[in-house]
Each structure stands twice: as structure tokens, then as C-alpha cells.
Design a protein around this motif. Structure first.
Motif, mmCIF file in Angstrom:
data_model
loop_
_atom_site.group_PDB
_atom_site.id
_atom_site.type_symbol
_atom_site.label_atom_id
_atom_site.label_comp_id
_atom_site.label_asym_id
_atom_site.label_seq_id
_atom_site.Cartn_x
_atom_site.Cartn_y
_atom_site.Cartn_z
ATOM 1 N N ARG A 140 1.090 -0.794 -0.210
ATOM 2 C CA ARG A 140 0.205 0.025 0.005
ATOM 3 C C ARG A 140 0.651 1.298 -0.597
ATOM 4 O O ARG A 140 0.191 2.608 0.164
ATOM 5 N N GLY A 141 2.239 1.314 0.373
ATOM 6 C CA GLY A 141 3.294 2.268 0.316
ATOM 7 C C GLY A 141 3.283 3.192 1.991
ATOM 8 O O GLY A 141 2.820 2.422 3.029
ATOM 9 N N PRO A 142 4.534 3.314 1.790
ATOM 10 C CA PRO A 142 4.460 4.131 3.344
ATOM 11 C C PRO A 142 3.278 5.097 3.896
ATOM 12 O O PRO A 142 2.233 5.683 2.988
ATOM 13 N N ALA A 143 3.249 4.687 4.901
ATOM 14 C CA ALA A 143 2.149 5.838 5.889
ATOM 15 C C ALA A 143 2.442 7.138 5.621
ATOM 16 O O ALA A 143 3.331 7.796 5.337
ATOM 17 N N GLU A 144 1.335 8.781 5.998
ATOM 18 C CA GLU A 144 1.720 9.742 5.713
ATOM 19 C C GLU A 144 2.026 9.848 6.975
ATOM 20 O O GLU A 144 1.906 10.071 7.711
ATOM 21 N N SER A 145 3.227 10.888 7.037
ATOM 22 C CA SER A 145 3.742 11.440 7.604
ATOM 23 C C SER A 145 2.995 12.601 8.535
ATOM 24 O O SER A 145 1.629 13.493 8.108
ATOM 25 N N LEU A 146 3.116 12.616 9.527
ATOM 26 C CA LEU A 146 2.594 13.294 10.500
ATOM 27 C C LEU A 146 2.076 14.907 10.643
ATOM 28 O O LEU A 146 3.852 15.046 9.872
ATOM 29 N N PRO A 147 1.497 15.154 10.357
ATOM 30 C CA PRO A 147 1.748 17.566 10.012
ATOM 31 C C PRO A 147 2.757 17.705 11.140
ATOM 32 O O PRO A 147 2.485 16.895 12.601
ATOM 33 N N ALA A 148 3.429 18.993 11.220
ATOM 34 C CA ALA A 148 4.901 19.251 11.649
ATOM 35 C C ALA A 148 3.597 20.073 13.491
ATOM 36 O O ALA A 148 2.327 20.469 13.070
ATOM 37 N N PRO A 149 4.454 20.361 14.548
ATOM 38 C CA PRO A 149 3.384 20.330 15.702
ATOM 39 C C PRO A 149 3.596 21.666 15.615
ATOM 40 O O PRO A 149 4.428 22.424 15.218
ATOM 41 N N SER A 150 2.549 22.803 15.926
ATOM 42 C CA SER A 150 2.452 24.176 16.326
ATOM 43 C C SER A 150 2.603 25.083 16.850
ATOM 44 O O SER A 150 3.143 24.230 17.933
ATOM 45 N N LEU A 151 2.742 26.178 17.200
ATOM 46 C CA LEU A 151 4.092 26.766 17.716
ATOM 47 C C LEU A 151 3.187 26.805 19.400
ATOM 48 O O LEU A 151 3.785 26.825 20.054
#
Length: 462
Positions: A140-151
Motif C-alpha cells: 500500500r505504500g508508506p504511511a502518511e507523515s504527521l503534520p508538524a506541531p503548531s507553535l
């Protein structure tokens, strides 16, 4: 002319031949129908109705008639199939060599992809759920990366100094307190190695803040203070007087809270903001003041305050020295809360019995006092609160309570064995804790003196 005559003769011969063939086909058809009807009559009793019906449907279907009218070979194949269905004892040669085969347009698996059944170690689809298999799920391919944490996201930061570290550790320990683990929490606080008066004040301020924020656990925090009092070190006073101890610092903090009660004016606070917000702040302030009185009462029950100090406190609150003055409703509630918490023990002590009788008489006068219009100076709620206190005193400080206090597991199990479906219980309010009554009686002389608040000020209007 000769050619035309030969063509006409050929056409005539072909027409005659076609007519003969048509007549032969008609005769053959009539013979088959006659034979079929005779066979049907002969085998009607032995064949099941479903077979007979299917024969009729097949023989009467337009497809069968079209095939028979199209070519003799097709008609013979249909007849053979019908005969085989009827008897089933022999296989016609026309269908003996029939074989099933996939259509060319049918779906076929990819030869390069691994088959699920090719390896016995490959887990099933159900086993793949929640597993770390790299088989079919890896495709299925690599898992989606999580977004960067907010400030503004929470970040666990290390304490920047000793003060912040002490505050964090003590607050963490206090958040886990309950009646069963008081000794454990006290041990964690002592492990912080308090080595200055500032750190001692910080620890006491955190305990005081938690006790006022959680009045339900006032007794538990008072027990914690009772354990910490002899354990934490004393520090020399900068003025050269008595050393600064845990007890004296705690009593100074309580005195500051008590002196702030007289300066509270709920009406002025309510007039400057929105009504809903004002009511919220008023209830918050009222709860903090009542919790302060309850905590002071529990300190007295644990012999951290003397009866002389408590007598001076309730006399100042009730304004016994000047009968022309009327305390605020909040102050009257504080008196009722404090006396309900300590009345049984205070009345058993000679130094507290006189002060208690004086204050109860003062409360009775305030209850029936009226203004110039003949209306009571206090609301019905305050009048009923005063009467409840007087009734509890006349009943020997026994009271039926419905709201249970914080208890240990043994106390809860013992209460569960009682046959009381109402949830109420008769208790003696204002008694010392059981661990202090071993080997002593209520009203025993308090030999524990010391601390900045043991010397009662004679100033009026504190």
C-alpha cells in the motif's frame, strides 16, 4: 431463347426440390411430436413433474423450434439432450466430449504478485489486523507523515531552576493525595530537601492553595500538615527571635487568609461586572472563605491551634465586643461553618466553652434582630443556618449528614455493611481524629505551643 428455357427449367427443378424437402421436414416434425406425446403418456407415471414440465418448456420453447427448423444436426442434438434428461442411463456422443473452460475475457491474477496461499507462513487477512506484517500491507505504500506541531502545542520542558522544580514536584505529589496515601505523599514532599524559608513558604502555600480549592479534602490536607510539622527542618529567624518552623509559617499563612475575610465585600464586586460573571465570582470567593474556616478548624482538631486562639477568632467574627455592629452574612456563615467543624471538641475544653457560649448567644440575638421596618436584618437562609447550629449543639453535636466526606477503603467497606438505604448517617461533628484520641480524651490540655500565631493579638477589628 434456348438459354432462357434452360434457366426456367432449373428454377422449376429447384422449387420442386425445395417443396419436397419442406414436406419431408414437416413429416419428420409431425413424427417427432407424435413420438414425444406417446413417450410422455407412457412415462407420465414414472417421471417427476419437474422433469415433465421442463421437457414441455424445452420442447415448446421458440429456441428449440428454431434450432430444429434450422438444421437436422441441431435438431438431433436437442432430441438427444431431451432423451438423456428423461432416462439418464447413457451419455449421447454429442455431449460426451464437452469440457468446461474459462472465457478469454475472464479475470486472471497477476503472475508476478505472490499468492496468499503460496506460503504457509503468510498470515490470513484477520491476522493482518493490527500486526506488523510486511506482506500485502506493504504494497500500500508508506504511511502518511504527521503534520508538524503548531507553535502553541504543549511541550514538556525541564524546570529552569530550583524554585520551578520544587513547585512541580510538590504539586505533582499533591495531585495524587487521598486519605489512604497521606504518608506516601508526605514522604515525597520530604524528599525535596527543603533548605530555606522561601522554599518552606512555597511548600505551605501550595498545600494551602490545594486545600482551599478542594474543600472535600480539607481533613486530608490537615492530616498531611500534621505529619509534615515535625519532619521538616527549622530555620533561624533573620531578626534573631524564635526559629522559623513549619508550624509557625503555616499559621502565618492562615492568619493572612483570615484577616482578608474581613475585607471582602461581595456586593461591591458584583456591581462592577456582568451579572452572570459577578455571580460566578461571588460563589468562588464564598467557597474559598468557607474552605479557609474549615481548614482552620481542622488545624485546631489536630492540636495545631489552641482553644484560646479559636475563641478569639470567633469573637472577632461575631463582633461580640460591640453589639451595635452587625457582621456581614458571609461572616455569619463562616462562624457557623467553623463551629460546626470544631464545636464538640471546643465545648469540651474549659478555655473554649465560655467563648462558645458567648458566641452562640450572640448568634441567637442576630437571628431575631430586626431593622426599623420590622424585617429581619438577615435573610431566611442565614437565620435557618444559625438555628441549625443551635440545634446541633443542643443535640450533643450529633448531626445527620447525607454528603459523605473523603474516606479510606476500610471505612467505605464498613459503611457498606450498614443497613441504611437512605445514604444518611448520624455523626458527631467537631470531634478530633481517631488517631489523636488513642490514649487521650477530648479536651486534653494542648501542650504544643510555639509558632507566630500562638500569641493572640488583643487588637480589635482585625
Amino acid at each position: 431463347a434456348k438459354a432462357e428455357a434452360e434457366a426456367k427449367a432449373a428454377e422449376k427443378a429447384a422449387a420442386e426440390k425445395a417443396a419436397v424437402e419442406a414436406a419431408d421436414k414437416k413429416k419428420a416434425k409431425d413424427a417427432r411430436e407424435a413420438k414425444g406425446s406417446s413417450d410422455e403418456e407412457a412415462d407420465g407415471e414414472t417421471r417427476p413433474p419437474s422433469v415433465a414440465n421442463s421437457d414441455e418448456q424445452t420442447s415448446s420453447s421458440p429456441r428449440s423450434s428454431d434450432e430444429c427448423s434450422g438444421s437436422p444436426s441441431a435438431c438431433s442434438r436437442s432430441s438427444s439432450l431431451l432423451i438423456w434428461r428423461c432416462f439418464g442411463d447413457s451419455i449421447p456422443e454429442e455431449i460426451a466430449t464437452l469440457q468446461a473452460a474459462e472465457d478469454e475475457s475472464a479475470w486472471k491474477p497477476d503472475a508476478s504478485a505472490p499468492s496468499p496461499s503460496a506460503s504457509s507462513t503468510e498470515p490470513s487477512d484477520r491476522a493482518l489486523f493490527g500486526s506488523k506484517s510486511t506482506g500485502r500491507r506493504a504494497a500500500r505504500g508508506p504511511a502518511e507523515s504527521l503534520p508538524a506541531p503548531s507553535l502553541k502545542a504543549y511541550k514538556s520542558l525541564k524546570p529552569q531552576g530550583r524554585e520551578e522544580e520544587l513547585k512541580r514536584n510538590v504539586q505533582s505529589a499533591l495531585n495524587k493525595i487521598c486519605p489512604e496515601n497521606i504518608a506516601v505523599i508526605a514522604g515525597k514532599i520530604m524528599e525535596q530537601n527543603v533548605d530555606s524559608t522561601d522554599e518552606l513558604q512555597q511548600v505551605i502555600a501550595l498545600i494551602m492553595k490545594k486545600s482551599l480549592a478542594e474543600p472535600h479534602y480539607c481533613e486530608t490536607y490537615a492530616d498531611l500538615v500534621f505529619i509534615l510539622k515535625p519532619k521538616l527542618p527549622e530555620f533561624p529567624s533573620p531578626d534573631g527571635g524564635k526559629p522559623i518552623s513549619f508550624k509557625s509559617t503555616l499559621l502565618n499563612v492562615c492568619q493572612n487568609e483570615f484577616e482578608g475575610i474581613q475585607r471582602i465585600n461581595l456586593e461591591e464586586e458584583a456591581s462592577s461586572v456582568d451579572p452572570a460573571e459577578a455571580e460566578f465570582e461571588r460563589q468562588k470567593t464564598k467557597g474559598k472563605v468557607l474552605a479557609t474556616m474549615k481548614f482552620i478548624g481542622n488545624l485546631f482538631l489536630r492540636q495545631l491551634l489552641t482553644a484560646k486562639i479559636i475563641g478569639q477568632i470567633i469573637s472577632d467574627l461575631a463582633m461580640c465586643d460591640d453589639a451595635s455592629l452587625n457582621p456581614k452574612e458571609l461572616i455569619v456563615e463562616c462562624i457557623c461553618e467553623l463551629l460546626t467543624s470544631i464545636g464538640y471538641t471546643l465545648e469540651a475544653m474549659p478555655a473554649g466553652k465560655a467563648a462558645l457560649a458567648q458566641v452562640c448567644g450572640r448568634l441567637l440575638d442576630l437571628k431575631i434582630k430586626k431593622d426599623k421596618k420590622g424585617k429581619g436584618i438577615y435573610s431566611r437562609r442565614i437565620q435557618f443556618g444559625i438555628q441549625d447550629l443551635l440545634d446541633v449543639r443542643s443535640a450533643g453535636w450529633t448531626k445527620k449528614v447525607f454528603k459523605a466526606a473523603a474516606k479510606t477503603k476500610e471505612e467505605i467497606a464498613r459503611d457498606a455493611q450498614k443497613d441504611d438505604s437512605t445514604g444518611a448517617e448520624m455523626v458527631t461533628v467537631g470531634a478530633r481524629p481517631a488517631f489523636l484520641l488513642e490514649g487521650s480524651t477530648p479536651g486534653a490540655k494542648n501542650s504544643d505551643v510555639g509558632g507566630g500565631w500562638q500569641d493572640v493579638s488583643t487588637k480589635k477589628g482585625r
